[in-house]
Design an enzyme around this catalytic site. Structure first.
Site, short mmCIF file in Angstrom:
data_model
loop_
_atom_site.label_atom_id
_atom_site.label_comp_id
_atom_site.label_asym_id
_atom_site.label_seq_id
_atom_site.Cartn_x
_atom_site.Cartn_y
_atom_site.Cartn_z
N GLU A 1 27.57 20.70 -53.80
CA GLU A 1 28.71 20.14 -53.05
C GLU A 1 28.62 18.63 -53.11
OE1 GLU A 1 26.48 20.50 -48.73
OE2 GLU A 1 27.75 22.13 -49.43
N HIS B 1 8.39 10.77 -56.44
CA HIS B 1 7.87 11.13 -55.11
C HIS B 1 6.56 11.91 -55.19
CE1 HIS B 1 12.11 10.62 -53.11
NE2 HIS B 1 11.53 9.47 -53.37
N SER C 1 20.99 15.12 -52.44
CA SER C 1 21.98 14.80 -51.40
C SER C 1 22.31 13.31 -51.35
CB SER C 1 21.46 15.25 -50.04
OG SER C 1 20.25 14.58 -49.74
N CYS D 1 -17.40 14.26 -56.47
CA CYS D 1 -17.40 13.04 -55.65
C CYS D 1 -17.45 13.48 -54.18
CB CYS D 1 -16.11 12.29 -55.97
SG CYS D 1 -15.80 10.84 -54.98
N ALA E 1 23.31 24.90 -59.73
CA ALA E 1 22.73 24.20 -60.89
C ALA E 1 22.53 25.14 -62.08
CB ALA E 1 21.40 23.56 -60.50
N CYS F 1 -7.43 10.84 -54.43
CA CYS F 1 -8.67 10.43 -53.76
C CYS F 1 -8.34 9.41 -52.67
CB CYS F 1 -9.61 9.82 -54.80
SG CYS F 1 -11.07 9.08 -54.05
N GLY G 1 21.58 17.83 -58.15
CA GLY G 1 20.94 18.52 -57.03
C GLY G 1 20.24 17.63 -56.04
N CYS H 1 -10.29 5.89 -53.71
CA CYS H 1 -9.90 4.99 -54.83
C CYS H 1 -8.51 5.28 -55.40
CB CYS H 1 -10.94 5.05 -55.94
SG CYS H 1 -10.85 6.58 -56.88
C1 BJW Z 1 22.06 22.44 -54.97
C2 BJW Z 1 21.71 23.78 -54.94
C3 BJW Z 1 21.89 24.50 -56.13
C4 BJW Z 1 21.32 22.96 -53.01
N1 BJW Z 1 22.39 23.90 -57.19
N2 BJW Z 1 22.56 21.86 -56.05
C5 BJW Z 1 17.67 2.88 -43.84
C6 BJW Z 1 18.44 2.54 -44.93
C7 BJW Z 1 17.95 2.64 -46.22
C8 BJW Z 1 16.67 3.08 -46.45
C9 BJW Z 1 15.90 3.43 -45.36
C10 BJW Z 1 16.39 3.33 -44.09
N3 BJW Z 1 15.43 3.74 -43.23
C11 BJW Z 1 14.35 4.11 -43.95
C12 BJW Z 1 14.63 3.92 -45.26
C13 BJW Z 1 13.73 4.19 -46.39
C14 BJW Z 1 13.48 5.67 -46.56
C15 BJW Z 1 14.80 6.42 -46.55
O1 BJW Z 1 15.52 6.49 -47.54
N4 BJW Z 1 15.13 7.06 -45.45
C16 BJW Z 1 16.41 7.77 -45.35
C17 BJW Z 1 16.21 9.05 -44.56
C18 BJW Z 1 17.44 6.84 -44.76
N5 BJW Z 1 12.83 5.81 -47.85
C19 BJW Z 1 11.53 5.70 -47.97
O2 BJW Z 1 10.78 5.57 -47.01
C20 BJW Z 1 10.99 5.70 -49.37
N6 BJW Z 1 10.19 4.56 -49.57
C21 BJW Z 1 10.67 3.33 -49.45
O3 BJW Z 1 11.84 3.09 -49.19
O4 BJW Z 1 9.71 2.37 -49.69
C22 BJW Z 1 10.08 1.01 -49.50
C23 BJW Z 1 10.32 0.34 -50.81
C24 BJW Z 1 11.24 0.83 -51.71
C25 BJW Z 1 11.47 0.17 -52.89
C26 BJW Z 1 10.76 -0.97 -53.19
C27 BJW Z 1 9.83 -1.47 -52.28
C28 BJW Z 1 9.63 -0.81 -51.09
C29 BJW Z 1 10.11 6.93 -49.61
C30 BJW Z 1 10.89 8.19 -49.60
C31 BJW Z 1 9.95 9.38 -49.68
C32 BJW Z 1 10.69 10.69 -49.65
N7 BJW Z 1 9.77 11.73 -49.45
C33 BJW Z 1 10.27 13.11 -49.40
C34 BJW Z 1 9.12 14.06 -48.96
C35 BJW Z 1 7.85 13.89 -49.80
C36 BJW Z 1 7.79 14.82 -50.95
C37 BJW Z 1 7.90 16.27 -50.51
O5 BJW Z 1 7.33 16.68 -49.49
O6 BJW Z 1 8.56 17.05 -51.25
O7 BJW Z 1 10.83 13.45 -50.68
S1 BJW Z 1 11.65 13.33 -48.27
C38 BJW Z 1 12.50 14.49 -49.25
O8 BJW Z 1 13.80 13.92 -49.56
C39 BJW Z 1 11.71 14.59 -50.57
C40 BJW Z 1 12.83 14.53 -51.57
O9 BJW Z 1 12.34 14.12 -52.82
C41 BJW Z 1 13.81 13.58 -50.94
C42 BJW Z 1 15.22 13.73 -51.47
O10 BJW Z 1 15.77 14.97 -51.13
P1 BJW Z 1 16.77 15.70 -52.12
O11 BJW Z 1 16.06 16.06 -53.36
O12 BJW Z 1 18.01 14.93 -52.26
O13 BJW Z 1 17.02 17.09 -51.31
P2 BJW Z 1 18.12 17.41 -50.21
O14 BJW Z 1 17.70 18.65 -49.54
O15 BJW Z 1 18.42 16.26 -49.37
O16 BJW Z 1 19.43 17.69 -51.08
C43 BJW Z 1 19.52 18.84 -51.92
C44 BJW Z 1 20.88 18.81 -52.61
O17 BJW Z 1 20.93 19.89 -53.51
C45 BJW Z 1 22.07 18.98 -51.65
O18 BJW Z 1 23.07 18.01 -51.95
C46 BJW Z 1 22.58 20.38 -51.94
O19 BJW Z 1 24.00 20.50 -51.84
C47 BJW Z 1 22.15 20.57 -53.36
N8 BJW Z 1 21.88 21.99 -53.72
N9 BJW Z 1 21.30 24.12 -53.69
C48 BJW Z 1 22.76 22.61 -57.11
N10 BJW Z 1 21.60 25.84 -56.18
#
Ligand code: BJW
Length: 242
Positions: free
Chosen positions: A206, A113, A180, A143, A222, A121, A178, A124
């Protein structure tokens, strides 16, 4: 004959960095309770209100620069070097845009991600290191092109998916830490691993949305459960295959 040390695919998410002070997204009080993702994490949002998006990432970049890796990052680096020394590997694919795995000493991290400490850029697509604030007047080094944060927003294709699929296919086990399990395609990796016959372990605070797909689960912070799990894995290996 000694058994070869395993190649373990490790998917990490925001929970691994939570105890370093970086917010998770979907927990109570998480980033998506403070900001609407449609306003800060989509290409449309950047087009509509770039200042808001730059500001969102500037605040997170400043927070990251002041943060430090925690015991979970350190344990994963130890696991990787221990497995590599024994002929196996830990292949770390992170959804996180922070650099805490690298700062803990892990190598070859796939940032699917993007990376918060890089600018892209807008002309490009070239990448440059970027630690300070960024705004509409910021220019790529030496640039005149504008830049955006090097992150993958909703609707954009994650980075390196072909390589990630190839890496997964060459592994013996899958571990998720870690996350969801709510954002695709990363949330689908565990099912791919299971279809390839791999055992799958979930390490999380969880149960995640796809906890039922895993063959083994350990729940807790974690910084406690990852070092304990790493010690268990390293206690089972005994050196390169002969
Ligand atoms: C602990 C803890 C502790 C807490 N110890 N644990 C319908 C169905 C299927 C897919 C889609 C759909 N509609 C849309 C989509 C696609 C979409 C998607 O998945 N949407 C969903 C919401 C349904 N996905 C996309 O758009 C992706 N691209 C895509 O699909 O392109 C098309 C394609 C794919 C493949 C081939 C060809 C084409 C792009 C996704 C981009 C995600 N971007 C983000 C933000 C940008 C980066 C940033 O700002 O940081 O990325 S969103 C955000 O969520 C971020 C994260 O990387 C991502 C995942 O979150 P994560 O890491 O799981 O965090 P949390 O908060 O959700 O969970 C934390 C966990 O930790 C919890 O379980 C806690 O319990 C735990 N925890 N404390 C251990 N101390």
């Amino acid at each position: 004959m000694t058994k070869r040390a395993p190649r373990i695919f490790i998917l990490t998410g925001a929970g691994v960095s939570a105890e370093s002070g970086l917010g998770t997204f979907r927990d109570v009080g998480g980033i998506w309770s403070q900001y609407r993702l449609e306003e800060v994490a989509t290409p449309d949002a950047f087009e509509r209100n770039p200042d808001l998006v730059y500001g969102f990432y500037n605040a997170r970049r400043a927070n990251l620069v002041a943060a430090a890796p925690n015991a979970a990052h350190a344990a994963l680096a130890k696991l990787q070097s221990g497995l590599r020394a024994a002929g196996g590997d830990a292949l770390i694919v992170t959804q996180n845009i922070d650099d805490l795995h690298e700062r803990a000493g892990a190598q070859d991290i796939a940032h699917m991600h993007g990376e918060l400490l890089k600018a892209r850029c807008l002309r490009c697509g070239a990448l440059a290191d970027w630690r300070g604030a960024m705004d509409a007047a910021s220019r790529y080094p030496n640039c005149d092109a504008a830049v955006r944060p090097h992150v993958v927003w909703f609707g954009e294709v994650p980075i390196g998916l072909d390589d990630i699929a190839e890496t997964l296919a060459g592994c013996d086990a899958f571990v998720s830490i870690g996350t969801s399990g709510s954002v695709y395609p990363a949330a689908g990796f565990v099912s791919m691993a299971r279809e390839m016959g791999m055992p799958a372990t979930e390490l999380n605070l969880e149960p995640s949305e796809n906890a039922f797909v895993f063959t083994d689960q350990r729940y807790g912070p974690a910084s406690s459960i990852v070092p304990a799990w790493v010690d268990d894995v390293l206690s089972t290996i005994s050196g390169p295959a002969n």
